[in-house]
Every structure is written in structure tokens, then in C-alpha cells.
Design a protein around this motif. Structure first.
Motif, PDB file in Angstrom:
ATOM      1  N   MET A   1      -2.881 -41.584  -0.623  1.00 54.82           N
ATOM      2  CA  MET A   1      -3.929 -40.658  -0.965  1.00 54.82           C
ATOM      3  C   MET A   1      -4.176 -40.715  -2.468  1.00 54.82           C
ATOM      4  O   MET A   1      -3.314 -41.167  -3.223  1.00 54.82           O
ATOM      5  CB  MET A   1      -3.601 -39.248  -0.486  1.00 54.82           C
ATOM      6  N   ASN A   2      -5.328 -40.288  -2.874  1.00 56.45           N
ATOM      7  CA  ASN A   2      -5.714 -40.303  -4.277  1.00 56.45           C
ATOM      8  C   ASN A   2      -5.186 -39.053  -4.980  1.00 56.45           C
ATOM      9  O   ASN A   2      -5.343 -37.945  -4.479  1.00 56.45           O
ATOM     10  CB  ASN A   2      -7.243 -40.361  -4.379  1.00 56.45           C
ATOM     11  N   VAL A   3      -4.550 -39.252  -6.129  1.00 55.63           N
ATOM     12  CA  VAL A   3      -3.993 -38.147  -6.903  1.00 55.63           C
ATOM     13  C   VAL A   3      -4.599 -38.194  -8.305  1.00 55.63           C
ATOM     14  O   VAL A   3      -4.485 -39.211  -8.996  1.00 55.63           O
ATOM     15  CB  VAL A   3      -2.454 -38.240  -7.001  1.00 55.63           C
ATOM     16  N   LEU A   4      -5.253 -37.104  -8.693  1.00 51.42           N
ATOM     17  CA  LEU A   4      -5.774 -36.983 -10.053  1.00 51.42           C
ATOM     18  C   LEU A   4      -4.661 -36.477 -10.955  1.00 51.42           C
ATOM     19  O   LEU A   4      -3.982 -35.504 -10.627  1.00 51.42           O
ATOM     20  CB  LEU A   4      -6.956 -36.020 -10.096  1.00 51.42           C
ATOM     21  N   MET A  54       1.636 -25.342 -14.125  1.00 50.37           N
ATOM     22  CA  MET A  54       1.017 -26.392 -13.324  1.00 50.37           C
ATOM     23  C   MET A  54       0.297 -25.802 -12.115  1.00 50.37           C
ATOM     24  O   MET A  54       0.758 -24.827 -11.521  1.00 50.37           O
ATOM     25  CB  MET A  54       2.075 -27.394 -12.839  1.00 50.37           C
ATOM     26  N   ARG A  55      -0.823 -26.408 -11.778  1.00 51.23           N
ATOM     27  CA  ARG A  55      -1.585 -26.037 -10.584  1.00 51.23           C
ATOM     28  C   ARG A  55      -1.822 -27.308  -9.790  1.00 51.23           C
ATOM     29  O   ARG A  55      -1.980 -28.383 -10.358  1.00 51.23           O
ATOM     30  CB  ARG A  55      -2.941 -25.416 -10.944  1.00 51.23           C
ATOM     31  N   VAL A  56      -1.864 -27.163  -8.468  1.00 51.86           N
ATOM     32  CA  VAL A  56      -2.156 -28.293  -7.594  1.00 51.86           C
ATOM     33  C   VAL A  56      -3.272 -27.874  -6.647  1.00 51.86           C
ATOM     34  O   VAL A  56      -3.248 -26.771  -6.079  1.00 51.86           O
ATOM     35  CB  VAL A  56      -0.905 -28.740  -6.803  1.00 51.86           C
ATOM     36  N   PHE A  57      -4.238 -28.754  -6.497  1.00 52.02           N
ATOM     37  CA  PHE A  57      -5.353 -28.521  -5.594  1.00 52.02           C
ATOM     38  C   PHE A  57      -5.372 -29.636  -4.558  1.00 52.02           C
ATOM     39  O   PHE A  57      -5.252 -30.818  -4.900  1.00 52.02           O
ATOM     40  CB  PHE A  57      -6.677 -28.504  -6.360  1.00 52.02           C
ATOM     41  N   VAL A  58      -5.497 -29.244  -3.296  1.00 53.86           N
ATOM     42  CA  VAL A  58      -5.612 -30.193  -2.197  1.00 53.86           C
ATOM     43  C   VAL A  58      -6.998 -30.010  -1.599  1.00 53.86           C
ATOM     44  O   VAL A  58      -7.325 -28.918  -1.131  1.00 53.86           O
ATOM     45  CB  VAL A  58      -4.514 -29.970  -1.133  1.00 53.86           C
ATOM     46  N   ASN A  59      -7.796 -31.044  -1.707  1.00 54.32           N
ATOM     47  CA  ASN A  59      -9.188 -30.983  -1.224  1.00 54.32           C
ATOM     48  C   ASN A  59      -9.923 -29.789  -1.828  1.00 54.32           C
ATOM     49  O   ASN A  59     -10.699 -29.113  -1.163  1.00 54.32           O
ATOM     50  CB  ASN A  59      -9.237 -30.950   0.300  1.00 54.32           C
ATOM     51  N   GLY A  60      -9.635 -29.498  -3.099  1.00 53.00           N
ATOM     52  CA  GLY A  60     -10.327 -28.433  -3.822  1.00 53.00           C
ATOM     53  C   GLY A  60      -9.734 -27.050  -3.666  1.00 53.00           C
ATOM     54  O   GLY A  60     -10.193 -26.109  -4.313  1.00 53.00           O
ATOM     55  N   ALA A  77      -5.213 -32.951  -6.731  1.00 53.15           N
ATOM     56  CA  ALA A  77      -5.427 -32.884  -8.175  1.00 53.15           C
ATOM     57  C   ALA A  77      -4.312 -32.052  -8.796  1.00 53.15           C
ATOM     58  O   ALA A  77      -4.067 -30.917  -8.369  1.00 53.15           O
ATOM     59  CB  ALA A  77      -6.785 -32.257  -8.488  1.00 53.15           C
ATOM     60  N   ILE A  78      -3.640 -32.632  -9.763  1.00 57.06           N
ATOM     61  CA  ILE A  78      -2.623 -31.911 -10.533  1.00 57.06           C
ATOM     62  C   ILE A  78      -3.318 -31.446 -11.800  1.00 57.06           C
ATOM     63  O   ILE A  78      -3.949 -32.238 -12.511  1.00 57.06           O
ATOM     64  CB  ILE A  78      -1.439 -32.828 -10.901  1.00 57.06           C
ATOM     65  N   VAL A  79      -3.211 -30.154 -12.092  1.00 59.98           N
ATOM     66  CA  VAL A  79      -3.886 -29.579 -13.248  1.00 59.98           C
ATOM     67  C   VAL A  79      -2.882 -28.824 -14.084  1.00 59.98           C
ATOM     68  O   VAL A  79      -2.101 -28.027 -13.555  1.00 59.98           O
ATOM     69  CB  VAL A  79      -5.025 -28.629 -12.798  1.00 59.98           C
ATOM     70  N   GLN A  80      -2.899 -29.068 -15.371  1.00 56.53           N
ATOM     71  CA  GLN A  80      -2.034 -28.312 -16.271  1.00 56.53           C
ATOM     72  C   GLN A  80      -2.820 -27.109 -16.765  1.00 56.53           C
ATOM     73  O   GLN A  80      -3.879 -27.255 -17.361  1.00 56.53           O
ATOM     74  CB  GLN A  80      -1.573 -29.162 -17.440  1.00 56.53           C
ATOM     75  N   ALA A  81      -2.294 -25.906 -16.489  1.00 54.87           N
ATOM     76  CA  ALA A  81      -2.945 -24.683 -16.907  1.00 54.87           C
ATOM     77  C   ALA A  81      -2.843 -24.511 -18.408  1.00 54.87           C
ATOM     78  O   ALA A  81      -1.824 -24.858 -19.025  1.00 54.87           O
ATOM     79  CB  ALA A  81      -2.326 -23.486 -16.192  1.00 54.87           C
TER      80      ALA A  81
END
Length: 85
Positions: A1-4, A54-60, A77-81
Motif C-alpha cells: 500500500m502507499n504510505v505518505l 504523530m497522526r495517522v490517516f487511513v483513506n483520509g 498518511a503519517i502526519v507530524q502534528a
């Protein structure tokens, strides 16, 4: 799967997007760790929880539970808060 991958973690991956696999988020981070040593510790703490920044989003959709099931076609998508004042 694609990981941002956020810019703060790209020193591990060398790319903004990578491919990984896993049937749960925890398995996905284990796979990322095998491919990019050191990245998991920056996202997952010693209690197997996402780090507070850290935040993680799966399909938004935002997800905090690392037991979250994943499908091969999911986008993660892995997002750093950001914090501060």
C-alpha cells in the motif's frame, strides 16, 4: 500500500511516498521498520501507542488504534502534528 511520509521522517525513507504492507497499522509500521530502520520509534512509543505528536490517516480518516485493519489498496498518511505557541 502507499504510505505518505512527513518531511521530518524522510531522512529515513529518502522519499515522500513509499510502499509497505501489513494487515494492521502495527504490522505496517513493523514492515516500515524492516525497510527503513529507526522510523518506527519516531512514530510508535514503547507502549505500542502512537506518539502524541504523530497522526495517522487511513483513506483520509484519522486513526489512533494501531490494531486498525488495513487492506492492500488503502492509502496511509503519517502526519507530524505541529505544536508550539
Amino acid at each position: 500500500m502507499n504510505v505518505l511520509v512527513p518531511s521530518a521522517l524522510r531522512s529515513y525513507t529518502g522519499a515522500a511516498q513509499v510502499q509497505a504492507q501489513g494487515d494492521t497499522l502495527l504490522a505496517l509500521f513493523d514492515d516500515l521498520e524492516r525497510r527503513y530502520p529507526g522510523i518506527r520509534f519516531r512514530v510508535v512509543d514503547e507502549q505500542q501507542q502512537l506518539r502524541a505528536n504523530m497522526r495517522v490517516f487511513v483513506n483520509g480518516l484519522g486513526v489512533r488504534d494501531l490494531a486498525q485493519p488495513l487492506q492492500p489498496q488503502d492509502a496511509v498518511a503519517i502526519v507530524q502534528a505541529l505544536s508550539g505557541g
